[in-house]
Scaffold this active site. Structure first.
Site, PDB file in Angstrom:
ATOM      1  N   ARG A 116       0.864  -1.178   0.000  1.00  0.00           N
ATOM      2  CA  ARG A 116       0.000   0.000   0.000  1.00  0.00           C
ATOM      3  C   ARG A 116       0.904   1.232   0.000  1.00  0.00           C
ATOM      4  O   ARG A 116       1.762   1.373   0.880  1.00  0.00           O
ATOM      5  CB  ARG A 116      -0.876   0.011   1.243  1.00  0.00           C
ATOM      6  CG  ARG A 116      -1.674   1.276   1.346  1.00  0.00           C
ATOM      7  CD  ARG A 116      -2.518   1.291   2.591  1.00  0.00           C
ATOM      8  NE  ARG A 116      -3.291   2.513   2.616  1.00  0.00           N
ATOM      9  CZ  ARG A 116      -3.452   3.263   3.699  1.00  0.00           C
ATOM     10  NH1 ARG A 116      -2.903   2.920   4.845  1.00  0.00           N
ATOM     11  NH2 ARG A 116      -4.174   4.355   3.639  1.00  0.00           N
ATOM     12  N   GLU A 121      -9.565  -3.697   1.711  1.00  0.00           N
ATOM     13  CA  GLU A 121      -8.453  -3.064   0.995  1.00  0.00           C
ATOM     14  C   GLU A 121      -7.325  -4.051   0.706  1.00  0.00           C
ATOM     15  O   GLU A 121      -6.691  -3.992  -0.340  1.00  0.00           O
ATOM     16  CB  GLU A 121      -7.940  -1.863   1.796  1.00  0.00           C
ATOM     17  CG  GLU A 121      -8.934  -0.705   1.751  1.00  0.00           C
ATOM     18  CD  GLU A 121      -8.680   0.357   2.809  1.00  0.00           C
ATOM     19  OE1 GLU A 121      -9.066   0.140   3.970  1.00  0.00           O
ATOM     20  OE2 GLU A 121      -8.104   1.394   2.472  1.00  0.00           O
TER      21      GLU A 121
END
Ligand code: ADP
Length: 401
Positions: A93, A386
């Protein structure tokens, strides 16, 4: 045995969260986190999904390198070592990808340099993300590593939404524009909402309300983001757990001139001591609801301010989209706080928005509709994921190359 494992790393300044996924079916093999890196009492928590039993330890973990090695050691105990041929990629990320990164990107030295160049616009996040990437690359230099950017989904915003109305030269010189964040979640949830409606993402217009401790709204037309509430930084937009969201920018000059505060002090005030916690001393919606049930007026006002702002964004994005097929609530508050969902939509019947009280009260981990069948606009609760989205994007990129 097929090679389909992807490790997802979310590296913060003093923490690393990780998940190992098997992309043949999207299942989790292990999840965990290391906290308080660099302190005496760092903590590692690790859960292999084969047993579901969490184990870990508290000890000094001096840096990200030591943290990742400790994670690798835990994974190896479960036969999931990072040296396994089944691991095909690591997905990172990365918070800020600027204008440049519109897609997940295989990391090489040029990509690292560009992420580094973006540090001035993401001084808290990008350095930590970079440390995580460098550490993982040193551990497995042969393995493809992919950056998945929080900003990427929002790069489709038209200039009319992405630009602030300030002097163009100054804005461009300092790369000041609205980038938006939580993009991985908005992408995942808008797609999952279309799926829930039995439609292709291209066919539907969705307002996504990502309400966690950080919170953002987005307007998604036919699968593409056309506006989002966070801006140059995650401070803009909705009232959040500890952030103010929208405010007259002149408050800042006032605090400097009249309040004698420095830029850093105001930064801390607006990012860490404002929003719900600034208004009532609590940023956990459960606690706020408990206080409201006991008649606490301060908590009630904080809740009302939170809802007022949320409603304004629903109205704004309704106007931006022109036609809305669904509104999707997600993240900690959006998925769990039925009173927030009810209040956000209350009084919007004329816009086709209605919540069914019974459906809204149901607790579930599954994507679901909470609007009655007759409603013109679907109201949905869609749990975000996510890590799965990062793993999916990483795996797709690695398979394609
Ligand atoms: P982030 O990822 O931004 O840290 P999350 O999406 O995990 O945040 O959301 C955390 C927030 O969700 C908590 O601060 C709390 O306000 C809210 N929350 C979590 N569970 C519940 C619940 N059962 N009811 C109401 N609010 C909840």
């Amino acid at each position: 045995m097929s090679s389909s494992r992807v490790l997802v790393l979310n590296s913060g300044s003093s923490s690393v969260k990780y998940q190992l996924l098997d992309m043949s079916d999207g299942s989790r093999l292990a999840v965990g986190l290391v906290e308080r890196i660099g302190e005496e009492s760092s903590r590692l928590k690790h859960t292999p999904l084969s047993t579901g039993e969490t184990r870990g330890f508290t000890a000094a973990i001096p840096d990200h390198d030591a943290a990742l090695k400790a994670v690798a050691a835990e994974l190896a105990k479960d036969g999931l070592g990072l040296d396994s041929p089944e691991l095909v990629a690591i997905g990172h990320r990365v918070v800020h990808g600027g204008k440049h990164f519109t897609e997940p990107t295989v990391i090489d030295d040029t990509v690292l340099a560009e992420i580094e160049r973006l540090i001035p616009v993401a001084p808290l996040h990008n350095p930590a993300n970079l440390t995580g990437i460098r550490t993982a690359r040193a551990l497995r230099p042969d393995l493809p590593q992919v950056a998945v950017f929080d900003t990427a989904f929002h790069t489709t915003m038209p200039e009319s939404a992405a630009r602030y109305a300030i002097d163009v030269k100054t804005a461009d010189e300092h790369r000041i524009r609205r980038y938006g964040f939580h993009g991985t979640s908005h992408a995942y949830v808008s797609r999952a909402t279309a799926e829930l409606l039995g439609k292709a993402p291209e066919e539907v217009n969705v307002i996504v309300l990502h309400l966690g401790n950080g919170a953002s709204a987005s307007a998604v037309r036919g699968g593409k983001c056309v506006d989002t509430s966070m801006g140059l930084t995650p401070l803009e937009g909705l009232v959040m757990g500890t952030r103010s969201g929208d405010m007259d920018p002149a408050v800042i000059f006032h605090l400097m001139r009249v309040g004698g505060m420095s830029a850093d002090e105001i930064d801390t005030l607006l990012n860490k001591k404002s929003g719900l916690i600034g208004l009532c001393g609590d940023n956990d919606m459960r606690e706020i609801r408990r206080r409201i049930d006991e008649g606490d007026e301060e908590a009630q006002l904080a809740f009302d301010i939170y809802i007022h702002r949320l409603k304004k964004y629903i109205g704004a994005y309704y106007a931006v989209l022109g036609r809305v097929d669904a509104i999707a609530f997600t993240a900690g508050v959006g998925e769990n706080a039925a009173p927030v969902r009810e209040a956000a939509v209350a009084g919007l019947e004329e816009l086709g928005l209605v919540v069914d009280g019974e459906l809204n009260a149901v607790r579930s981990d599954a994507p679901r509709l909470i609007s009655p069948e007759y409603a013109r606009v679907a109201v949905a609760v869609v749990p975000t994921d996510e890590e799965l989205e990062i793993a999916t994007q990483t795996y797709a990129l690695v398979k394609a190359s």
